[in-house]
Structures are given as C-alpha cells and as structure tokens.
Design an enzyme around this catalytic site. Structure first.
Site, PDB file in Angstrom:
ATOM      1  N   SER A  60       6.889  -3.681  -0.006  1.00 23.88           N
ATOM      2  CA  SER A  60       5.613  -3.101   0.426  1.00 23.88           C
ATOM      3  C   SER A  60       4.996  -4.056   1.433  1.00 23.88           C
ATOM      4  O   SER A  60       5.282  -5.268   1.402  1.00 23.88           O
ATOM      5  CB  SER A  60       4.662  -2.971  -0.767  1.00 23.88           C
ATOM      6  OG  SER A  60       3.350  -2.658  -0.338  1.00 23.88           O
ATOM      7  N   TYR A  69      -0.106  -6.653  -7.782  1.00 25.89           N
ATOM      8  CA  TYR A  69       0.889  -5.947  -6.945  1.00 25.89           C
ATOM      9  C   TYR A  69       1.295  -6.826  -5.767  1.00 25.89           C
ATOM     10  O   TYR A  69       2.480  -6.928  -5.441  1.00 25.89           O
ATOM     11  CB  TYR A  69       0.287  -4.621  -6.478  1.00 25.89           C
ATOM     12  CG  TYR A  69       1.265  -3.686  -5.793  1.00 25.89           C
ATOM     13  CD1 TYR A  69       2.424  -3.248  -6.432  1.00 25.89           C
ATOM     14  CD2 TYR A  69       1.026  -3.218  -4.498  1.00 25.89           C
ATOM     15  CE1 TYR A  69       3.312  -2.378  -5.805  1.00 25.89           C
ATOM     16  CE2 TYR A  69       1.899  -2.345  -3.860  1.00 25.89           C
ATOM     17  CZ  TYR A  69       3.041  -1.927  -4.524  1.00 25.89           C
ATOM     18  OH  TYR A  69       3.920  -1.062  -3.900  1.00 25.89           O
TER      19      TYR A  69
END
Ligand SMILES: NC(=O)c1ccc[n+]([C@@H]2O[C@H](COP(=O)([O-])OP(=O)(O)OC[C@H]3O[C@@H](n4cnc5c(N)ncnc54)[C@H](OP(=O)(O)O)[C@@H]3O)[C@@H](O)[C@H]2O)c1
Length: 258
Positions: A137, A150
């Site tokens: 990501s 995250y």
C-alpha cells in the site's frame, strides 16, 4: 508466458479481480482465501481452482503448499491477502487490531512466500522465470495520522519484499511490489470500520474516480507478463484525485487557470 499462479485474498476486491484477469489471459489459477462460498462462486464463474486457507495459520499454509506441490507447477504467487483494522492514533489504537494487521499483512506474506518458494523455483527452472508479487500500500511508504497500525504493518511488508529481492538475487525469480493508493473495493473499508457502511462510504465520498480492483489487477498481471529480464520493483498506483495518503481531492477534477 502463461502458467499457474496462486492468488491469496482471492474471495473479494483486488484478489478476485486478479483471478479474473489471469484467467482471461489463459493462466491456471489457484484462488486462496478463508470464505469457501465466495471461492466456489469465483471458481464456477472463471474456471479457477480454489483452496481454502487462512494465511495466519501454519497448518493451513502447510496444507496449501502440499496442495500446490501435488497438483502441478507454480510460476507466480500474488500475496494480496491483507487489510486494515481501525483508524486510530498510536496512543488509542487497539493492540489487538495491530496484532491482526501484522499477522495477516506481514506474517501471512512471509508464511505463504516461504511455503511456495520451492514450487516457484521449480516453475522458474521449467519456464525461465517466476514471480512473487506482493500487494502492499502507499501506507507502507508515506505515514498518515491515525493509520499507525496499518502504516507500520504495510511498511514491514514493504521491507520484507525488499529483503526478499536481495536474497533471491541471481535466481530467475522477480520480486514485485504493487503499492496502491485508494481503491474502492466492497470490503476493505467495511472491514477496517468493523462493518460500519456509512463510515466506509465516507472514505470515497465525492472522490472523482477512486481506483477500482480491476485497475490494480491490471498492474499485477502486467508486471508478470513483461519480458523475463524486466522486474518492476515497485509500482505505485493511485487515483488522479489522490496526491498522498492524506491528500485526497474531493469534488470533480477541474482545470485551474491563471
Ligand atoms: N482497498 C484499498 O484502498 C487498498 C489500498 C492499498 C492496498 N490495499 C491492499 O490490497 C489488498 C486487497 O485489498 P482489497 O481492497 O481487495 O480488500 P478486501 O476486499 O477486504 O480483500 C481482502 C482479501 O483478503 C482475504 N483475507 C483476509 N484475511 C485473510 C486471511 N487471514 N487468510 C486468507 N485470506 C485473507 C479476504 O478473504 P477472506 O475474508 O475470505 O479470507 C479477502 O479476499 C490488501 O492487502 C490491502 O491491504 C488495499
């Protein structure tokens, strides 16, 4: 080249789109996730095969390895299973959420990659090249507030990919990282916010063209289809409306004059 690919996190979103595109291009696909009903449906529609496995389970991944070894060669692995849980400060974030994010994004990728590398080596010997593609990501590259768990997990997954590429240098195995920005998939934000649809929808509200799962699948399949001497180390793919994790334009994209 076409061959056989394992795609994890195949029961929805980017993984399912990747399975569909690989099938369209003539690849044999083993679709992996935890929800059997979804996998069965995807397999019926695409002609993929499927295997139920939780990437956080040693036993499940050992069974996946045995299945892959007993059913044919392997030429590519797409480590896509992953996700975010919660959106909180480092101070307030739940340690359990952080643990789950590390388990699936980091240790899941480590576990599946280690289990399938022997099969990928055989595939590389046979076909001249094999691929390990990992979906991280942009959160693994640029920090954003309240994204602590995250950001930390995807940064660690990025580091894992970088180390793997160094360790495999000299072998005909490409190590590719695909780092998407905002992708409007049915479940990613819903999972992140524990099923709160309103909060999930707000992430994409008024964004002129968030990415869709098929956009990321295109990048994955493109990387694997390149000539065998070309390694796309890192592909960052974002919507035009997103300049950074924390800078997303809302409203229609419009030309500014003067
Ligand atoms: N959507 C975005 O904005 C975005 C942006 C950047 C990166 N990403 C990354 O892209 C990947 C796919 O995201 P997505 O948007 O397609 O999300 P998604 O629709 O929620 O898909 C996640 C997939 O992972 C599977 N999965 C989750 N935990 C698993 C486990 N323990 N074992 C095996 N499979 C597991 C889920 O299936 P089961 O529940 O059936 O197991 C599902 O198929 C993730 O790694 C995510 O972090 C997404």
């Amino acid at each position: 080249m076409v061959g056989r690919v394992v795609v994890t996190g195949a029961s929805s979103g980017i993984g399912a789109a990747t399975v569909r595109l690989f099938r369209d291009r003539g690849w044999d696909v083993v679709a992996v996730a935890r929800r059997e009903d979804r996998l069965r449906e995807l397999a019926a529609r695409t002609g993929a095969t499927w295997f139920r496995a939780d990437v956080t389970s040693d036993g499940d991944v050992a069974a996946l390895r045995a299945h892959v070894e007993s059913t044919g060669g392997l030429h590519a692995l797409v480590n896509n299973a992953g996700g975010a849980f919660g959106l909180d400060t480092v101070e307030a974030g739940s340690v359990d959420d952080w643990q789950r994010m590390f388990d699936v994004n980091v240790l899941g990728t480590k576990r599946v990659t280690a289990a399938l590398l022997p099969s990928l080596r055989e595939g590389a010997e046979e076909a001249g090249i094999a691929d390990v593609v990992t979906v991280t990501s942009i959160a693994g590259h640029v920090a954003y507030e309240n994204g602590g768990g995250y950001v930390a997990a995807k940064s660690a997954e990025h580091a894992l990919v970088a180390v793997l590429r160094l360790e495999l240098a000299g072998e005909p195995i490409r190590v590719v990282e695909i780092a998407p920005g905002m992708v409007r998939t049915d479940e990613f934000s819903l999972v992140r916010f524990g099923g709160d649809q309103e909060r999930a929808d707000a992430v994409y509200a008024d964004v002129d063209g968030p990415l869709v799962a098929e956009d990321v699948a295109e990048s994955i399949v493109h990387a694997v289809g390149l000539p065998r001497h070309v390694n796309l180390d890192l592909v960052t793919v974002k919507p035009v409306a997103q300049a950074a994790t924390y800078k997303v334009a809302r409203g229609p994209l419009t030309v500014r004059r003067g």
